[in-house]
Design a protein around this motif. Structure first.
Motif, mmCIF file in Angstrom:
data_model
loop_
_atom_site.group_PDB
_atom_site.id
_atom_site.type_symbol
_atom_site.label_atom_id
_atom_site.label_comp_id
_atom_site.label_asym_id
_atom_site.label_seq_id
_atom_site.Cartn_x
_atom_site.Cartn_y
_atom_site.Cartn_z
ATOM 1 N N LEU A 1 -5.259 2.892 8.671
ATOM 2 C CA LEU A 1 -4.660 3.480 7.476
ATOM 3 C C LEU A 1 -3.164 3.669 7.668
ATOM 4 O O LEU A 1 -2.439 3.947 6.734
ATOM 5 C CB LEU A 1 -5.304 4.841 7.175
ATOM 6 C CG LEU A 1 -6.775 4.789 6.773
ATOM 7 C CD1 LEU A 1 -7.397 6.175 6.825
ATOM 8 C CD2 LEU A 1 -6.922 4.199 5.381
ATOM 9 N N GLU B 1 -8.621 9.821 -5.526
ATOM 10 C CA GLU B 1 -9.737 8.862 -5.599
ATOM 11 C C GLU B 1 -9.327 7.520 -4.973
ATOM 12 O O GLU B 1 -10.118 6.880 -4.258
ATOM 13 C CB GLU B 1 -10.129 8.664 -7.062
ATOM 14 C CG GLU B 1 -11.190 7.604 -7.273
ATOM 15 C CD GLU B 1 -11.221 7.114 -8.707
ATOM 16 O OE1 GLU B 1 -10.951 7.910 -9.620
ATOM 17 O OE2 GLU B 1 -11.504 5.915 -8.892
ATOM 18 N N LYS C 1 -5.741 -2.603 -2.095
ATOM 19 C CA LYS C 1 -4.819 -1.980 -3.040
ATOM 20 C C LYS C 1 -4.757 -2.773 -4.347
ATOM 21 O O LYS C 1 -4.751 -2.215 -5.435
ATOM 22 C CB LYS C 1 -3.425 -1.885 -2.423
ATOM 23 C CG LYS C 1 -3.285 -0.798 -1.387
ATOM 24 C CD LYS C 1 -1.865 -0.700 -0.875
ATOM 25 C CE LYS C 1 -1.740 0.490 0.080
ATOM 26 N NZ LYS C 1 -0.364 0.684 0.554
ATOM 27 N N ARG D 1 -11.799 -2.091 7.414
ATOM 28 C CA ARG D 1 -12.431 -0.817 7.039
ATOM 29 C C ARG D 1 -13.717 -1.061 6.275
ATOM 30 O O ARG D 1 -14.716 -0.364 6.467
ATOM 31 C CB ARG D 1 -11.474 0.012 6.172
ATOM 32 C CG ARG D 1 -10.289 0.586 6.913
ATOM 33 C CD ARG D 1 -9.570 1.627 6.065
ATOM 34 N NE ARG D 1 -8.966 1.062 4.872
ATOM 35 C CZ ARG D 1 -7.753 0.527 4.831
ATOM 36 N NH1 ARG D 1 -7.007 0.503 5.926
ATOM 37 N NH2 ARG D 1 -7.274 0.025 3.723
ATOM 38 N N LEU E 1 -5.634 12.729 -0.903
ATOM 39 C CA LEU E 1 -7.027 13.038 -1.201
ATOM 40 C C LEU E 1 -7.475 14.249 -0.403
ATOM 41 O O LEU E 1 -8.387 14.957 -0.799
ATOM 42 C CB LEU E 1 -7.930 11.831 -0.937
ATOM 43 C CG LEU E 1 -8.372 11.467 0.455
ATOM 44 C CD1 LEU E 1 -9.660 12.176 0.815
ATOM 45 C CD2 LEU E 1 -8.555 9.978 0.562
ATOM 46 N N GLU E 2 -6.814 14.479 0.696
ATOM 47 C CA GLU E 2 -7.185 15.642 1.502
ATOM 48 C C GLU E 2 -6.546 16.906 0.948
ATOM 49 O O GLU E 2 -6.969 18.006 1.256
ATOM 50 C CB GLU E 2 -6.707 15.444 2.960
ATOM 51 C CG GLU E 2 -7.372 14.279 3.680
ATOM 52 C CD GLU E 2 -8.801 14.571 4.106
ATOM 53 O OE1 GLU E 2 -9.239 15.709 3.965
ATOM 54 O OE2 GLU E 2 -9.480 13.639 4.572
ATOM 55 N N THR F 1 -0.697 3.737 2.887
ATOM 56 C CA THR F 1 -2.125 4.034 2.783
ATOM 57 C C THR F 1 -2.411 5.428 3.323
ATOM 58 O O THR F 1 -3.164 6.198 2.725
ATOM 59 C CB THR F 1 -2.923 2.984 3.581
ATOM 60 O OG1 THR F 1 -2.568 1.701 3.090
ATOM 61 C CG2 THR F 1 -4.413 3.183 3.410
ATOM 62 N N ALA F 2 -1.773 5.754 4.443
ATOM 63 C CA ALA F 2 -2.020 7.059 5.051
ATOM 64 C C ALA F 2 -1.554 8.186 4.137
ATOM 65 O O ALA F 2 -2.155 9.243 4.063
ATOM 66 C CB ALA F 2 -1.307 7.149 6.391
ATOM 67 N N PHE G 1 -3.965 8.659 1.520
ATOM 68 C CA PHE G 1 -5.102 9.252 2.190
ATOM 69 C C PHE G 1 -4.911 10.764 2.305
ATOM 70 O O PHE G 1 -5.833 11.538 2.111
ATOM 71 C CB PHE G 1 -5.192 8.620 3.575
ATOM 72 C CG PHE G 1 -6.561 8.680 4.156
ATOM 73 C CD1 PHE G 1 -7.623 8.107 3.495
ATOM 74 C CD2 PHE G 1 -6.784 9.294 5.365
ATOM 75 C CE1 PHE G 1 -8.891 8.156 4.040
ATOM 76 C CE2 PHE G 1 -8.035 9.346 5.910
ATOM 77 C CZ PHE G 1 -9.100 8.773 5.249
ATOM 78 N N LYS G 2 -3.656 11.158 2.573
ATOM 79 C CA LYS G 2 -3.365 12.588 2.691
ATOM 80 C C LYS G 2 -3.541 13.268 1.342
ATOM 81 O O LYS G 2 -3.958 14.410 1.263
ATOM 82 C CB LYS G 2 -1.915 12.779 3.162
ATOM 83 C CG LYS G 2 -1.797 12.889 4.659
ATOM 84 C CD LYS G 2 -0.374 13.135 5.078
ATOM 85 C CE LYS G 2 -0.240 12.901 6.568
ATOM 86 N NZ LYS G 2 1.144 12.739 6.968
ATOM 87 N N VAL H 1 -9.667 7.620 -1.264
ATOM 88 C CA VAL H 1 -11.052 7.426 -0.795
ATOM 89 C C VAL H 1 -11.422 5.952 -0.833
ATOM 90 O O VAL H 1 -11.992 5.399 0.114
ATOM 91 C CB VAL H 1 -12.044 8.207 -1.692
ATOM 92 C CG1 VAL H 1 -13.476 7.984 -1.230
ATOM 93 C CG2 VAL H 1 -11.727 9.680 -1.693
ATOM 94 N N ARG H 2 -11.063 5.337 -1.958
ATOM 95 C CA ARG H 2 -11.450 3.932 -2.120
ATOM 96 C C ARG H 2 -10.766 3.041 -1.089
ATOM 97 O O ARG H 2 -11.363 2.072 -0.591
ATOM 98 C CB ARG H 2 -11.159 3.482 -3.555
ATOM 99 C CG ARG H 2 -12.141 4.121 -4.530
ATOM 100 C CD ARG H 2 -11.718 4.036 -5.971
ATOM 101 N NE ARG H 2 -11.583 2.673 -6.453
ATOM 102 C CZ ARG H 2 -11.287 2.368 -7.716
ATOM 103 N NH1 ARG H 2 -11.096 3.340 -8.601
ATOM 104 N NH2 ARG H 2 -11.174 1.115 -8.085
ATOM 105 N N LEU H 3 -9.516 3.385 -0.771
ATOM 106 C CA LEU H 3 -8.821 2.621 0.289
ATOM 107 C C LEU H 3 -9.526 2.810 1.619
ATOM 108 O O LEU H 3 -9.732 1.857 2.375
ATOM 109 C CB LEU H 3 -7.371 3.093 0.402
ATOM 110 C CG LEU H 3 -6.409 2.601 -0.674
ATOM 111 C CD1 LEU H 3 -5.081 3.329 -0.565
ATOM 112 C CD2 LEU H 3 -6.201 1.096 -0.558
ATOM 113 N N ALA H 4 -9.897 4.061 1.880
ATOM 114 C CA ALA H 4 -10.571 4.346 3.156
ATOM 115 C C ALA H 4 -11.894 3.605 3.250
ATOM 116 O O ALA H 4 -12.317 3.190 4.331
ATOM 117 C CB ALA H 4 -10.800 5.845 3.294
ATOM 118 N N LEU H 5 -12.545 3.428 2.105
ATOM 119 C CA LEU H 5 -13.839 2.738 2.117
ATOM 120 C C LEU H 5 -13.670 1.224 2.189
ATOM 121 O O LEU H 5 -14.651 0.495 2.243
ATOM 122 C CB LEU H 5 -14.647 3.118 0.882
ATOM 123 C CG LEU H 5 -15.056 4.595 0.806
ATOM 124 C CD1 LEU H 5 -15.814 4.873 -0.484
ATOM 125 C CD2 LEU H 5 -15.903 4.996 2.004
#
Lengths: 254, 423
Positions: free
Chosen positions: A59, B312, B323, A86, B421-422, B414-415, B418-419, B315-319
């Motif tokens: 990520l 959202e 992009k 991933r 979403l947290e 991406t990170a 990702f943050k 999450v989808r990127l993490a899954l």
């Protein structure tokens, strides 16, 4: 347990720009993980646990050094290749579950398989199997809002596991759960680790989780302070043993 | 995946229902606003053409100089000859008219003056079978009591006039004015009916008589103040009008006679050129402003909708979603919702516009002091444009808003997503 190397981290440095300067979150990390490990990154907030998980999960990319996951050097991967890594090989479990609230449990678990373009029959079989693993088959049509925190986290585990990844990254998976649910969640993951051989890597400062880990890497100020393998942890350990391990560790710190 | 996206759109009210409501309202207002502006401005031009300017007008050069004074002493003579000439020109219907002014006198039972007042008069062809003047003055719908004149001695008077002087159909009145030669003109008429033209400038006080009666009363045999031309399709075409006028005038270009006929287009009359230009500019400004305002609202809807979903996306990127795939799905969703909202909004807007086109909105009281040739009942006018104009804010803006907000997916690492979403 297989000895296939799954993560290879060498002299990893990660800096974040802050104003005119940089904040160094990770400095000189070198670690290796083999398939089937049930390992945890522990340490206080700001020690670099989540940053390291993000780097392993492709990520984010390193400032210096290298992170090789399943043979892929993450800094050399394109967005598309990172996404594919991933999608096919890494599962994520979050502290706040991060389920898509408008979808049912079934839909949430099915989503990674949709991205893989698997056929409907295969998807259904895999989703129901994943829900069976976490004991939530009967809640397949429920929405996340209708579930307890523990159940949401079990759905999150099912979503991470449904594609049978080699590696699962779990960031503080028990932080929002009470003790009973925490143990239940970790036991579920431990069982999957044993039965499926999936490698689990946690970022946690939860003593309850630490009791189950067979490898604990302590991070402090972006460096590896300790890398230890508790002797009493084994595949057949009981819940009470894990709890005792956690208690013993707390006592040792005191 | 399409099924999955549809399910998301249907289940997430913030993603579907709320934008859909905003788009539907925005598009409906855009369509209604466009039809309204067209209706108000278009109707004004139609009224001006029918009552005053025609699409083309022939008159003497001298009359043209002072036409706002209705100078019948400068009227065209030899109308039959001119009409014969005009009959061969284009797809145009020609109608001689006389506009005149004078006093109108209502007698009591003994024949003495009961009441008296100034009046504007129109002498138009009401009695010739097939005359289109009755339609141009919209007499069938405008008549409030009595009937359309069937004899030369009958006249229509406007409703306000009748109210003011307490006149009923069947009452008699005398018109006093001056003939074409400058002597005194008298005419006795029977009130056939009362009318309300729907233009306050006319409804203040006007009489309408047959052209032949007017010619006789005003000493204008084979003469008319003006000959109005109307395109048979009732649509004003400046280019064609100008060509006809130029052709007509070219035949008299060598003449210095101030009573020689001169033809002008609608645009060239009574400040109509400015009105045309202003109207087009104002219409364009109004419509552009409205479309832009709605576009901004709907763009914002799309933008907020996209920004709200950064978590959202994380999450989808993490899954493992790419992009570009997330971005595409965002656009597809915006297109879908924008399309549905635009269709519903257009249908609602058209329904409202059609209703107001038929029923209209009576603004007579508000326009009582108006001297402009404007309709007192404002109606919308539905045109082909109304079928697509709502799609500009509805589909384009919504999608653009989502597209712009979605660019954040690329701009943020991406990170970072990702943050979010947290958070």
């Amino acid at each position: 347990m297989e000895n296939k190397q799954i993560i290879d981290i060498n002299n990893l440095v990660k800096r974040f720009p802050i104003g005119d300067g940089y904040f160094t979150a990770l400095q000189g990390i070198t670690l290796r993980f083999v398939a089937g490990e049930f390992a945890g990154l522990v340490g206080p907030s700001g020690s670099g646990k989540t940053t390291l998980l993000n780097l392993i999960g492709s990520l984010d990319s390193p400032s210096e050094g290298s992170v090789v996951v399943l043979g892929h050097e993450v800094s050399r991967l394109s967005h598309r290749e990172s996404a594919a890594l991933r999608n096919y090989h890494i599962g994520f479990i979050f502290q706040t579950y991060n389920l898509l609230p408008v979808f049912s449990v079934y839909d949430n678990v099915e989503f990674p398989l949709l991205l893989q373009k698997r056929d409907a029959v295969g998807r259904r079989k895999a989703v129901m199997e994943a829900l069976d693993w976490v004991g939530l088959s009967h809640k397949a049509q429920s929405r996340p809002a209708q579930l307890s925190g523990g159940e949401c986290q079990r759905v999150s585990i099912a979503r991470a596991m449904v594609k049978r990844p080699e590696l699962v990254l779990a960031d503080e998976p028990s932080a929002n759960l009470d003790a009973k649910n925490s143990h239940h969640i970790i036991q579920t993951m431990k069982r999957l680790n044993r039965e499926l051989g999936t490698t689990f890597l946690f970022a946690t400062h939860d003593e309850k989780v630490m009791g189950y880990l067979d490898r604990i890497i302590s991070l402090d100020d972006g460096r590896v302070a300790r890398d230890e393998r508790p002797l009493c942890v084994n595949e057949a350990q009981s819940d009470s043993t894990a709890e005792e391990n956690g208690h013993a560790r707390r006592q040792a710190r005191i | 995946m399409i099924h999955f996206l549809l399910k998301g759109v249907l289940h997430d009210r913030h993603r579907s229902l709320l934008p859909l409501i905003v788009i539907t309202l925005g598009v409906a207002l855009t369509v209604l606003g466009h039809a309204w502006v067209n209706g108000v401005l278009g109707e004004s031009f139609v009224m001006s053409a029918h009552f005053s300017t025609g699409h083309l007008k022939a008159m003497t050069r001298a009359y043209a100089e002072e036409q706002d004074q209705m100078p019948i002493d400068l009227a065209l003579i030899g109308v039959k000859e001119i009409m014969d000439e005009l009959a061969g020109i284009g797809e145009v219907d020609w109608a001689p008219r006389i506009r005149f002014g004078g006093l109108i006198d209502f007698p009591d039972e003994s024949g003495s003056t009961r009441s008296q007042g100034p009046a504007t008069g129109f002498a138009v062809d009401l009695l010739t079978p097939g005359s289109k003047e009755i339609d141009r003055f919209n007499l069938t719908s405008s008549i409030l009591s009595g009937h359309i004149p069937t004899r030369e001695e009958e006249a229509l008077i406007t409703y306000d006039f009748a109210e003011k002087f307490h006149i009923q159909p069947g009452d008699r009145f005398t018109f006093f004015g001056s003939t074409m030669e400058g002597s005194m003109a008298f005419g006795n008429f029977i009130v056939a009916g009362t009318v309300r033209f729907g233009a306050e400038a006319l409804d203040h006080g006007a009489i309408l008589i047959d052209l032949t009666a007017g010619q006789r009363m005003l000493g204008m045999p084979d003469a008319a103040g003006e000959i109005l031309g109307f395109f048979n399709n009732n649509r004003y075409d400046q280019k064609e009008a100008q060509a006809i006028a130029d052709s007509f005038n070219a035949r008299r270009s060598g003449s210095t006679d101030e009573f020689a006929p001169l033809m002008v287009t609608m645009r060239d009359q009574e400040g109509m050129a400015q009105l045309f230009d202003y109207t087009h500019i104002i219409s364009a400004i109004l419509i552009t402003a409205f479309v832009l305002a709605m576009s901004v609202v709907l763009w914002n809807t799309g933008l907020i909708g996209g920004l709200r979903r950064y978590g959202e996306f994380g999450v989808r990127l993490a899954l493992g979603e790419e992009k570009s795939h997330i971005y595409r799905t965002l656009i597809y969703e915006a297109l879908l919702i924008g399309l549905i909202g635009s269709v519903i909004g257009t249908v609602v807007g058209l329904a409202l516009a059609l209703y107001l086109q038929v029923v209209g909105l009576d603004m007579g009281d508000a326009m009582r002091a108006s001297t402009m040739m404007m309709p007192s009942v404002i109606r919308t006018q539905v045109t082909a444009t109304d079928f697509w104009i709502g799609f500009i804010p509805g589909l384009f803006s919504m999608t653009l808003g989502n597209a712009l907000s979605g660019l954040g997916i690329y701009k943020r690492s991406t990170a970072h997503l990702f943050k979010e979403l947290e958070a």
